[in-house]
Motif scaffolding. Structure first.
Motif, PDB file in Angstrom:
ATOM      1  N   GLN A 138       0.829  -1.201   0.000  1.00 31.58           N
ATOM      2  CA  GLN A 138       0.000   0.000   0.000  1.00 31.58           C
ATOM      3  C   GLN A 138       0.873   1.265   0.000  1.00 31.58           C
ATOM      4  O   GLN A 138       0.669   2.180  -0.798  1.00 31.58           O
ATOM      5  CB  GLN A 138      -0.879  -0.018   1.261  1.00 31.58           C
ATOM      6  N   VAL A 139       1.833   1.282   0.893  1.00 32.72           N
ATOM      7  CA  VAL A 139       2.679   2.474   1.041  1.00 32.72           C
ATOM      8  C   VAL A 139       3.522   2.692  -0.221  1.00 32.72           C
ATOM      9  O   VAL A 139       3.641   3.801  -0.731  1.00 32.72           O
ATOM     10  CB  VAL A 139       3.568   2.331   2.296  1.00 32.72           C
ATOM     11  N   ALA A 142       1.499   3.949  -3.298  1.00 35.09           N
ATOM     12  CA  ALA A 142       1.185   5.373  -3.209  1.00 35.09           C
ATOM     13  C   ALA A 142       2.427   6.213  -3.508  1.00 35.09           C
ATOM     14  O   ALA A 142       2.347   7.225  -4.203  1.00 35.09           O
ATOM     15  CB  ALA A 142       0.637   5.696  -1.822  1.00 35.09           C
ATOM     16  N   LEU A 145       3.082   6.202  -7.226  1.00 35.71           N
ATOM     17  CA  LEU A 145       2.156   7.089  -7.948  1.00 35.71           C
ATOM     18  C   LEU A 145       2.609   8.538  -7.834  1.00 35.71           C
ATOM     19  O   LEU A 145       2.501   9.307  -8.786  1.00 35.71           O
ATOM     20  CB  LEU A 145       0.740   6.958  -7.384  1.00 35.71           C
ATOM     21  N   ARG A 146       3.105   8.924  -6.674  1.00 39.99           N
ATOM     22  CA  ARG A 146       3.605  10.290  -6.507  1.00 39.99           C
ATOM     23  C   ARG A 146       4.821  10.525  -7.396  1.00 39.99           C
ATOM     24  O   ARG A 146       4.946  11.547  -8.060  1.00 39.99           O
ATOM     25  CB  ARG A 146       3.962  10.580  -5.040  1.00 39.99           C
ATOM     26  N   GLN A 149       4.357  11.264 -11.076  1.00 38.13           N
ATOM     27  CA  GLN A 149       3.847  12.567 -11.486  1.00 38.13           C
ATOM     28  C   GLN A 149       4.974  13.528 -11.856  1.00 38.13           C
ATOM     29  O   GLN A 149       4.717  14.607 -12.373  1.00 38.13           O
ATOM     30  CB  GLN A 149       3.018  13.180 -10.362  1.00 38.13           C
ATOM     31  N   SER A 150       6.212  13.124 -11.596  1.00 35.16           N
ATOM     32  CA  SER A 150       7.290  14.090 -11.855  1.00 35.16           C
ATOM     33  C   SER A 150       8.038  13.755 -13.141  1.00 35.16           C
ATOM     34  O   SER A 150       8.295  12.577 -13.434  1.00 35.16           O
ATOM     35  CB  SER A 150       8.253  14.165 -10.676  1.00 35.16           C
ATOM     36  N   HIS A 252       0.574  17.862 -17.897  1.00 31.84           N
ATOM     37  CA  HIS A 252       0.362  18.707 -16.718  1.00 31.84           C
ATOM     38  C   HIS A 252       1.632  19.414 -16.279  1.00 31.84           C
ATOM     39  O   HIS A 252       1.595  20.381 -15.539  1.00 31.84           O
ATOM     40  CB  HIS A 252      -0.133  17.839 -15.539  1.00 31.84           C
TER      41      HIS A 252
ATOM     42  N   ASN B 126       6.082  21.399 -10.288  1.00 31.96           N
ATOM     43  CA  ASN B 126       6.336  20.091 -10.876  1.00 31.96           C
ATOM     44  C   ASN B 126       6.479  18.974  -9.865  1.00 31.96           C
ATOM     45  O   ASN B 126       6.787  17.849 -10.239  1.00 31.96           O
ATOM     46  CB  ASN B 126       7.606  20.130 -11.735  1.00 31.96           C
ATOM     47  N   PRO B 128       4.667  16.796  -6.672  1.00 28.78           N
ATOM     48  CA  PRO B 128       3.403  16.579  -5.976  1.00 28.78           C
ATOM     49  C   PRO B 128       3.380  17.346  -4.649  1.00 28.78           C
ATOM     50  O   PRO B 128       4.373  17.354  -3.927  1.00 28.78           O
ATOM     51  CB  PRO B 128       3.383  15.070  -5.736  1.00 28.78           C
ATOM     52  N   LEU B 231      -1.260  19.387  -8.136  1.00 27.13           N
ATOM     53  CA  LEU B 231      -0.586  18.201  -8.626  1.00 27.13           C
ATOM     54  C   LEU B 231      -0.388  17.257  -7.444  1.00 27.13           C
ATOM     55  O   LEU B 231       0.408  17.517  -6.537  1.00 27.13           O
ATOM     56  CB  LEU B 231       0.776  18.590  -9.222  1.00 27.13           C
ATOM     57  N   PRO B 233      -1.295  12.736  -6.522  1.00 27.13           N
ATOM     58  CA  PRO B 233      -1.968  11.552  -7.053  1.00 27.13           C
ATOM     59  C   PRO B 233      -3.235  11.153  -6.287  1.00 27.13           C
ATOM     60  O   PRO B 233      -4.075  10.439  -6.808  1.00 27.13           O
ATOM     61  CB  PRO B 233      -0.907  10.459  -6.921  1.00 27.13           C
ATOM     62  N   ASN B 234      -3.315  11.565  -5.034  1.00 26.99           N
ATOM     63  CA  ASN B 234      -4.465  11.167  -4.207  1.00 26.99           C
ATOM     64  C   ASN B 234      -5.014  12.392  -3.487  1.00 26.99           C
ATOM     65  O   ASN B 234      -4.334  13.400  -3.361  1.00 26.99           O
ATOM     66  CB  ASN B 234      -4.029  10.180  -3.105  1.00 26.99           C
ATOM     67  N   VAL B 274      -2.734   3.898   8.814  1.00 29.69           N
ATOM     68  CA  VAL B 274      -2.228   3.360   7.541  1.00 29.69           C
ATOM     69  C   VAL B 274      -2.306   1.842   7.544  1.00 29.69           C
ATOM     70  O   VAL B 274      -2.925   1.229   6.680  1.00 29.69           O
ATOM     71  CB  VAL B 274      -0.780   3.842   7.279  1.00 29.69           C
ATOM     72  N   ASN B 281      -2.711   5.997   2.938  1.00 33.83           N
ATOM     73  CA  ASN B 281      -1.489   5.309   2.510  1.00 33.83           C
ATOM     74  C   ASN B 281      -0.253   6.007   3.069  1.00 33.83           C
ATOM     75  O   ASN B 281       0.860   5.523   2.918  1.00 33.83           O
ATOM     76  CB  ASN B 281      -1.411   5.176   0.987  1.00 33.83           C
ATOM     77  N   ASN B 408      -6.407  17.329 -14.876  1.00 39.32           N
ATOM     78  CA  ASN B 408      -5.564  16.962 -16.015  1.00 39.32           C
ATOM     79  C   ASN B 408      -4.187  16.477 -15.608  1.00 39.32           C
ATOM     80  O   ASN B 408      -3.317  16.288 -16.429  1.00 39.32           O
ATOM     81  CB  ASN B 408      -5.421  18.144 -16.977  1.00 39.32           C
ATOM     82  N   ALA B 409      -4.007  16.239 -14.293  1.00 36.15           N
ATOM     83  CA  ALA B 409      -2.685  15.796 -13.837  1.00 36.15           C
ATOM     84  C   ALA B 409      -2.658  14.306 -13.598  1.00 36.15           C
ATOM     85  O   ALA B 409      -1.697  13.765 -13.083  1.00 36.15           O
ATOM     86  CB  ALA B 409      -2.308  16.521 -12.552  1.00 36.15           C
TER      87      ALA B 409
END
Lengths: 428, 410
Positions: A138-139, A142, A145-146, A149-150, A252, B126, B128, B231, B233-234, B274, B281, B408-409
């Motif tokens: 889980q950790v 996540a 996913l972060r 984004q870069s 983005h 740029n 998160p 920006l 993800p969650n 968590v 998370n 849109n991110a």
């Protein structure tokens, strides 16, 4: 009044006196590196394994195995184990990379014995609780996913996927879905195969007394279960990547991450030092050509630089930077021009002298202090080097000529020999 | 203290081949004009653009075998240089010359504006949650100059910085009376004194210490809320409160409280929210101990299906249990104190850390406070900590941010 218009006379650092670690054999055939001791009241105990994510058959297997190796026994939960370390004022850090892994225990000397016993217990009796594996998944999902984004994540990934064939471990990148495949048996299996205490080197640093060292060696030797099989690095199939430019669009993002890379065969100690010097001049410190031209002269970026890192087949040379989308193509053009300049107008004279002074000062300074050696020992183990690599460092740096550096640049820094990856908001 | 007001501190370290010079200037983002934010940080960059006698600062550092860097925060700007011990006079020459007179140029300003704007984009646009500090400070502080982050409120503020602004800033804040220098290396006190007197004592420059008078933020007596898409993800929830500055004993109490509650993966916050509940998370808490202001933050990054309100409620409930109930025990406190003391021991092995700390504590008013850190930790009391948490971290003066991913991110 001092004369400010003239610099004070500088001493050029041409020599250094090294106190080298002692190497004490373990029963397992691996070694205990005993770094010079300092009266500092703290100790670092490091277990080093010559294996990493390259050896895994599933994504995150290595990291899960090592992290969860201290995440619970039949009698104690993960929290109880970590809390006991904290109660002793100890910190345990796990590092996993492609070719090596480390587990580092940092603690005050007066608690070292207890903390070490507790660490041995946690590792010996590890049961890999299912709840901890689920928590890990889980950790890490996540966190992944972060990262995704870069732009810098994607430029690095795109570059690796271009350098190496897709089936090779160096080109394997996880998605959150991959993490869900991890199960207790494959985590525990990896741990048993690769992370036994009798498969590790030990690196001891800080206030290391002979008594402490004996405690460590006898503790490690108790775990010896027979001659360990050496771990071989899987060699990856390499793509025909030279001259290619790959892109990954991230609409983005308002910056672009640019990464240029190429592979090189393994080098001997002398050539490695010259490459360090050459890389320094290229983009290894603030006074380098990349930094000065692209950041300080033109203001195109905040972060730009270059580095050389070890790979299973030898080395990888990377040049990277992040810049505004509007400036990305211009910055890339400048990066290529600077690469060319390294052999067309090779560093010499004042530029070369300054770099040698800087690097030799940094090399000597890097041996200061109780925790100077562990990083170097890791490099030695990764690259198969001996202590003479460091003994000879300053002589080789100072003895390197402009012509030698030019020849190395001509061999390794031709822009057409690099693959380029760009990720971000790409402008056409 | 030298005649010009520069405070100099010295620590002898015989074990190293290098020396460290650390200079702290008592100026940070809080000293900026609200229409010209990001200036203290931009200026930090400009300090490397050359001084009256030394056109290329970095070249001279590198020529001497040294390395340097700097950072800026809301309250001060810190420069540090590590250099072979043999060349420590070069270090003094470099630092004193740029204290004496910086060489301003339009070109240098233009380049560094570009560099800082790129840094702004990289860190804030740029990454998160890159805009977190903009949102948090804007929510917690509505009148005081702590309401903007060090990087600056907007890129436009940096774009508009002029050479006159730069000169004015330098003249106001970069003078010996507003600075503290520490020297750590294998040299005796007398040698350090002679050397610093020679290079820094000869700077005859008018200027006074920063009086550090700021518009004090009125106490917050209402819950504040911001919903934002950025920006990330969650979904995420951040709860924050203002707290006291470093010298207030409650500052350490809040730091220990945050650490006990959510400082590691074995802390109750992570374990419960968590691991066990699966609703987050990631969840953690920390206290930023500033010179005059602090900030307590507890946050959680949510798994799918968990609403912001539910998450806020869970975090608040946790805080309540910790400050009013028996969630935290004496054992928790002892663990954190032991860990913190070990960290202090490790910190003492770094000359750069010692040099920085000497300047930091002198800036608080007394460098010798650095020797009290362990004692203060050992004196920490669980009952006092919980009481401080209960009175500081109240629901009615809480600031809340509800983060959602920008469409849109994804």
């Amino acid at each position: 009044m001092p004369n400010r218009s003239v610099a004070p006379e500088n001493t050029v650092i041409r020599h250094m006196t090294l106190e080298e670690p002692r190497i004490l054999p373990l029963r397992s055939g691996f070694d205990c590196y005993l770094c010079p001791t300092y009266n500092v009241g703290v100790v670092r105990f490091e277990l080093y394994w010559s294996c990493g994510s390259l050896h895994q058959l599933m994504h995150y297997q290595a990291k899960a195995a090592l992290q969860l190796g201290i995440a619970g026994t039949a009698k104690h939960s993960a929290e109880e184990i970590l809390n006991r370390f904290e109660g002793l004022g100890a910190d345990v850090q796990v590092n996993v990379s492609a070719m090596s892994c480390s587990l580092i225990l940092s603690v005050a000397s007066y608690h070292f014995g207890e903390a070490l016993d507790w660490l041995f217990y946690a590792l010996d009796e590890a049961v890999f609780p299912a709840t901890e594996i689920e928590n890990f998944k889980q950790v890490e999902s996540a966190e992944l996913l972060r990262k995704m984004q870069s732009p810098s994540y994607w430029s690095k990934r795109t570059l690796s996927e271009s350098l190496y064939a897709l089936e090779s471990p160096m080109a394997r990148f996880a998605s959150p879905e991959h993490l869900q495949l991890l199960q207790r048996e494959n985590v525990q299996g990896f741990y048993t195969q690769f992370f036994g205490l009798d498969k590790a080197h030990v690196i001891l640093s800080g206030e290391v007394s002979p008594a402490l060292c004996n405690t460590v060696i006898s503790g490690m030797d108790k775990h010896f279960q027979g001659v360990a099989t050496p771990t071989f690095l899987p060699i990856s199939a390499i793509n025909d990547y030279a001259g290619k430019k790959m892109e990954h669009a991230l609409p983005h993002a308002n910056q672009v991450s640019v990464m240029m890379g190429r592979l090189m065969p393994a080098q001997d100690s002398e050539t490695l030092h010259r490459l360090v010097l050459l890389n320094g001049l290229l983009g290894g410190f603030f006074g380098s050509r990349l930094m000065q031209e692209i950041r300080e002269e033109k203001g195109l970026t905040y972060g730009i630089g270059s580095y050389i890192e070890p790979t299973p087949e030898g080395n990888r040379w990377i040049i990277s930077g992040e810049m505004n989308s509007d400036n990305a193509e211009l910055a890339l053009k400048e990066m290529n021009l600077i690469l060319e300049s390294m052999y067309k107008h090779a560093p010499e004279g004042d530029e070369l002298e300054k770099a040698k002074r800087y690097i030799s000062g940094q090399i000597r300074g890097s041996f200061d202090g109780p925790f100077a050696w562990p990083g170097k020992i890791r490099q030695m183990l990764l690259r198969g080097l001996g202590f003479d690599h460091y003994r000879n460092a300053l002589d080789i740096i100072w003895g390197s000529s402009s012509a030698e550096l030019c020849a190395l640049a001509d061999t390794f820094l031709r822009p057409a020999s690099f693959c380029t990856a760009m990720a971000g908001q790409l402008k056409k | 203290m030298l005649k010009n007001g520069l405070r100099v501190l010295h620590h002898k370290d015989e074990s190293r081949t290098t020396a460290t010079l650390n200079i702290l200037y008592n100026v940070g983002a809080r000293d900026e004009n609200p229409d010209k934010t990001g200036f203290a940080h931009l200026f930090e960059h400009l300090m490397f653009g050359g001084s009256v006698n030394i056109p290329h600062y970095d070249k001279e550092v590198e020529r001497s075998g040294g390395a340097n860097n700097a950072y800026t925060n809301n309250e001060f700007t810190n420069y540090y240089l590590t250099i072979p011990m043999e060349n420590i006079e070069t270090g003094c020459w470099l630092e004193s010359d740029r204290m004496l007179q910086l060489d301003f140029s339009e070109k240098s300003l233009e380049v560094q504006r570009g560099v800082v704007i790129e840094e702004f984009r990289q860190r804030c646009f740029n990454a998160p949650f890159g805009m977190l500090w903009h949102h948090l400070r804007g929510l917690l502080y509505q009148k005081s100059p702590y309401r903007w982050p060090t990087i600056g409120l907007t890129v436009e503020h940096i774009e508009q910085a002029s050479l006159d602004d730069v000169r004015d800033f330098y003249n106001r804040f970069y003078n010996p009376a507003n600075a503290i220098l520490s020297v750590v290396g294998n040299l005796d006190l007398e040698a350090a004194r002679d050397m610093t007197e020679k290079w820094f004592g000869s700077i005859e420059k008018s200027g006074t210490p920063n009086a550090n008078h700021y518009f004090a933020e009125p106490p917050q007596e209402e819950r504040r809320m911001l919903e934002t898409s950025d920006l990330c993800p969650n979904n995420a929830v951040v709860l924050a409160w203002k707290g006291p500055g470093y010298l207030d004993p409650q500052s350490l109490e809040l730091e220990l409280f945050a650490d006990m509650l959510g400082g590691t993966e074995a802390s109750p916050l992570h374990v419960e929210l968590v691991k066990r509940s699966g609703k987050f998370n990631s969840a953690a808490s920390f206290y930023m101990r500033g010179v005059n202001e602090g900030m307590f933050v507890i946050y959680g990054i949510l798994n799918e299906g968990v609403s912001h309100d539910e998450a806020s409620g869970l975090l608040q409930q946790f805080l309540d249990n910790a400050s009013h109930g028996d969630l935290l025990s004496q054992e928790h406190l002892e663990m954190k104190v032991n860990k913190a003391i070990t960290s202090l021991l490790f910190a003492k092995t770094s000359p750069a850390n010692i040099a920085e700390k000497l300047c930091f504590f002198e800036n608080l008013g007394d460098a010798s406070l650095v020797n009290n850190e362990e004692q203060e930790l050992r004196a920490a009391d669980l009952h006092g900590i919980k009481q401080t948490a209960a009175t500081t971290l109240r629901p009615k003066n809480m600031s809340v941010i509800h983060y959602s991913p920008k469409a849109n991110a994804q």
